[in-house]
Each structure stands twice: as C-alpha cells, then as structure tokens.
Design an enzyme around this catalytic site. Structure first.
Site, mmCIF file in Angstrom:
data_model
loop_
_atom_site.group_PDB
_atom_site.id
_atom_site.type_symbol
_atom_site.label_atom_id
_atom_site.label_comp_id
_atom_site.label_asym_id
_atom_site.label_seq_id
_atom_site.Cartn_x
_atom_site.Cartn_y
_atom_site.Cartn_z
ATOM 1 N N ARG A 1 0.863 -1.186 0.000
ATOM 2 C CA ARG A 1 0.000 0.000 0.000
ATOM 3 C C ARG A 1 0.899 1.235 0.000
ATOM 4 N NH1 ARG A 1 -5.107 -0.563 2.651
ATOM 5 N NH2 ARG A 1 -5.578 1.394 1.597
ATOM 6 N N ASP B 1 -3.708 8.776 7.649
ATOM 7 C CA ASP B 1 -2.784 7.797 7.082
ATOM 8 C C ASP B 1 -1.380 8.363 6.993
ATOM 9 O OD1 ASP B 1 -5.551 6.852 6.157
ATOM 10 O OD2 ASP B 1 -4.214 5.140 5.830
#
Lengths: 330, 330
Positions: free
Chosen positions: B88, B234
């Site tokens: 990711r 994030d």
C-alpha cells in the site's frame, strides 16, 4: 439527442421505464390503476421532480378513467389525487401538477369531459417539459466553453423528466456543440442514481463518463480538474435556496472553495412561490434498508441506527447561477 | 474498553481478524507465509495505517522464520520486506516499521537471532500502539465536553490499530467518562468501513451509533447538531497537511464552514518527516470493481470509467488540532 421515453401515455395507461432495474435491464411497466402509480412513485420506479409531477398528472387521468360515473365521481377522483400528492414530500412539481388537475376536475362536466381535459393537460405538461429542457440546455451551454470537464450529481437527466433532463439537458447541448471532454458523475448513495442512471444516460449519448464515490468530489474540485458543476433541483425557494439530492450542498461548498462555477438547472415549475427560504422546505427521510443492505449482504450492525435524509438545502449565496427555461438568474 | 484483537502473534503465526467479513461474521485468519500476509494487506483483510505497519513488522518475523538458514538468508528476507513494503503506497507507518526491521536484520547474526530480535520489535510496536491509543484517548477527550455529539469517518478504531484506535480511542475514553450522547458515522464508500467496522466497534462498546451516507455529513454539520469531528490519518506531512480516507477533506471543509472543531487523531508514527506538505503524498487509486458491483449486481454501465482515489489531503489550516500520544498540536 433523442429524448428518453421515461414516461409515455400508451393505449390508455401510463408506461414507465423502470428505473430500479437500470443499467442492467431496460424494462417498462404499465400503470392503469392509481395504486400502481402511487407505489411506482414511492418505490422510485419513476423519480425526479419533473417526472414525478407529470406522472401524477397522468395519474389524475387514470383516476378519472377508473372512477364510477355517478355522484361520487368528483370525490373519488379527489381522494386519488390526495394519494398521489402524498407520495413524496419534497418536490414541488408534484403539488403544482396535482393542483392544476384539481382545477380542471372542478370545471369539467361529467366523467368523459374530465378524462379528456385531464389528459390534454398531462400531455401539455409532458410537451412543455421537453421544450423547457431544450431551452435550459441552450441557456446553460452558453455559460460553458469548449473542452469542458463537468461534474454532476444524482440524476437530473432525461430519466428525471419527460426525456431530456435539466442539468443533463445542458450537458447534452454542450456535447452536441462538441464542447464536453469529460463528465464526472457522483455515484450518489444510497440508491446510486448517478452510477446507475446518469452514467447509463450519458454513455447512451456517447458522452465520456467517469463515476466517483460522492466523497471524492470535493478533493477532485480542489485539484482544479473540473470547470463547472451542474445539478438539478427538487425545489427552489423564493430567496433562491435550493433543495436537491443529499450531497448537493457538499458540492456547492467545495465548488465555492475551489472557485468553480456551481450551476443549478431547474424549470420554473420547480420554483415554489410559497416557500420563502430553505428553512421552510420539508426534507424527506428514507428508510434503514437503503443503508443496511449491499445487494443481499447486511453491512450494518443491528444495533446501529441510520440517518438517511434524501435531500439537503444549498443556500442561494453558494449558487453561481440558476438556469431556467426563460434564462439565467444570478 | 477492552482492545479488539485486530492482529496478534499466536503460535508462530500472525492471526488477523478478517475485516472483510464484519459485521456479519467474526472470523480469524492465520498468516504463516509472507505471500499470505501481502495478500491480506492488499485485500484489506487487515487495514488502517498503524495496523498495517504492525502487521508488516510481524511479516518480517515470518520472512525470517521461513527463509533458508544459509548465505542467501539476508537477501531472501530483504526481498520479502520489499514485497511487504509495496502493498500500500499511502500510509507511512508501513515504511517506518519495515525500515526498523531492516536495521535489525542487518545487525542480527544468523537466522535464530534475527527471528528473536524481529519478534521482540514487532511485539514492541504492538504494545506501544496500545499505549499510544490510551494516551491519545486521554488528550483528545480533554478537548470534549459532556453530552457530546460526535462525527467520524471510515474506521480509525481498534480495527485500524493494535486494538484501541486513534479517533475512536478518543470516543472510547469520552464514553468511559459518560460524555458521549451520540456518534454519527459516515458509511464511507466504497468499502463501507464506517458502516461495517466503526459501527460494529462502537455498538460492541455500547456507544449509540447512527450511520449516514457520506454525502449527508456536510448538511448535518450545517444543522448545528454535531459538536466535534474526529478522524484518523494515514500520513501527516511536516507542514501539518493530512492524508486520510477519501472524504476527510469534505468533512474538514464542512466543519470549518459550520465552525465545528475538526480533530485529527494520529500517533507520531503517522507523521512523515520526509514529506514536506500534502502535495508530496502519493494517493493510491483503487480498482473499478469497488464501484461496479453492489453485492452481485452490476450498477455501472460497461462504458463508464471510474475515479476511485482511496485518500484525499486536508490542508493543515482546516485542522483545529492534531491529537497525538504526546499531546495536542494546534
């Protein structure tokens, strides 16, 4: 652009394109009883403020055709009009169309004349709607430029009207002029009218479409990619406040911040002279099931409640211009 | 509040609570090969920036355990760390955890010592994460007041971390103090982490939950119902810009307009000293299938493209405060 046969009077009943099945399946349902039409409006077989109004006008014809031709006739038809009027609380077109049919009913002498005059009026609503879409399309496209990247929300298209739409009428006209390079379409939760209906309409017309989650539109606007936002309206208040599909306020806010024009495209029949401002607009809240299921799968814990308003209000100072069939209001 | 066993080292493999099946089913999967864990991270079996980082740290242990104990050992493990690192692109915790494990790998002598030291470090990440959640919970709750109505987005909860969360750690602490009257949770399209995961967590903890479509949050904020917005992150850039789940920018914008405090809750491990501002954060774009299907049903015409970014960037001037485990940054 050829109009979509969203709703048409065929052989004594109202034929609706079943919008719940799109884009998978293009199936039509015929309504020849008022209860069928009431259910079709409530379950969104037919939807969109102008389309609901016209459908209800044809509903008045069905009411007159199916009522007994005796002393009870006016009361029976009137009760059916009440039922049609109470299907959806937010769109004003419904109330206007029903009010006009009530007036016609009062001055008609006997059942046959009532049926004839109500049908004439319903057909007129439909024709006027197509004409007004064409006019909004021209006025709106004049505000755009070649190579436009546009963003729209929900379905303000042929499927929401008699066949050409409001916001999409502008996109169709701009596309006919060769001015549209890309249209971004919010998928529009929970019922996905953007993904299912608007994307279907625009693909059918050969317009390049990109569907996005509703939550992605504000950062897309911030990126400078989009030249204009075009949405429809379920009701416009006297001060210019606009009720439209939930999420419209979000786009207006993000467009204002990004200095992107935010256009509301609506026929004058969506303007309500009896609502002074957005605070006076009743907002319909819809059921838990729309958020609870993803296909057959339950995606919500039993103990969680839902908050599912169908519309929001955008204050008039966030609207760059209102595009109507008579011209532009700023 | 008892931590959720999001990920735990059990009998020589990493046990993950499969987040794709919630809220319907609470099932665990054991990963004892690096490829299994890589797939689990990519398919969101485990998700959330801190949880991904810790999972990858345990992935390094698995890599060391499963590599041959010969001259190829460091290269084999290093190749596995590359694979874990590329799962990711947006969350910074992943890169930090992998970097630490690479350093340990370099100074370990032989396979046995490598396995032991890597496992110690992974356990330390997990313990530190739980501790930092408790600290963020206390600092964050101190900013709230009794009878709070809160709004959150996606899942910044125990499921996104070792078990207590970031934004939800604040809600859990405030709830323990008896201060939470209602939590609104955006369903968070397209994968519905809000409806499926956050609502599940909060219901499990006895917190009153109401789930709404993402597009309904801005008008809810405008109505004055919500006292504070709490989200995770994030990645936080040096200048305070925040990358978080798509739709976070929307909430920040609407909260600012409505003068509602907008808090980002993130451990210092989510702060990236190598990213100067939001413009430097790579945004992951996810696949068509996330928007194309509603359960088994296709809801997108074949010819329509999709625009499906997983994250957006909220500029620092829209963030009322950053809540970390060391205190509040304004």
């Amino acid at each position: 652009m050829e109009p979509i046969p969203t709703l048409r009077w065929v052989d004594g009943s109202l034929r609706l394109l079943d919008q719940r099945l799109l884009p998978d399946e293009e199936r039509y349902v015929d309504c020849s009883r008022v209860e069928e039409l009431v259910r079709a409006i409530k379950t969104l077989t037919v939807r969109g403020a102008p389309a609901i109004g016209i459908a209800a006008a044809y509903g008045a014809v069905i009411a007159a055709m199916t009522a007994d031709d005796d002393g009870s006739f006016p009361d029976r038809v009137s009760a059916d009009l009440d039922a049609l009027e109470s299907t959806r609380p937010t769109a004003v077109n419904l109330f206007i169309c029903i009010r006009r049919q009530r007036e016609i009913l009062q001055r008609a002498e006997g059942k046959d004349e009532a049926v004839e005059l109500l049908l004439e009026q319903a057909n007129r609503f439909l024709e006027e709607d197509l004409e007004s879409s064409r006019a909004m399309g021209r006025f709106g496209a004049d505000l755009l430029e070649p190579d436009s990247v546009l963003l729209t929300h929900c379905n303000a298209g042929g499927l929401a009207t008699a066949g050409l739409g409001t916001a999409l009428a502008v996109i169709y006209e701009a596309s006919d002029r060769g001015w549209v390079s890309q249209v971004y379409v919010d998928e529009t939760r929970p019922l996905l009218q953007g993904a299912r209906l608007t994307a279907w309409e625009l693909c059918r017309a050969g317009v390049p479409v990109r569907v996005l989650p509703d939550s992605a539109a504000p950062s897309l606007l911030r990126s400078g990619t989009v030249d204009a936002v075009l949405v429809g309206a379920d009701r416009v208040a006297v001060n210019g406040d606009v009720a439209n599909k939930i999420g419209t306020y979000t786009l207006a806010l993000a467009a204002m911040k990004a200095e992107v024009p935010f256009y509301v495209v609506a026929p004058l029949s969506s303007f309500d002279p009896e609502t002074q401002d957005g605070g006076g607009i009743e907002i319909e809240h819809r059921g838990r099931e729309e958020l609870e299921l993803l296909g057959d799968r339950k995606v919500l814990p039993d103990r969680a409640e839902v908050y599912n308003p169908a519309f929001d209000v955008t204050p008039s100072d966030m609207v760059t211009a209102l595009i109507t069939e008579r011209g532009i209001l700023k």
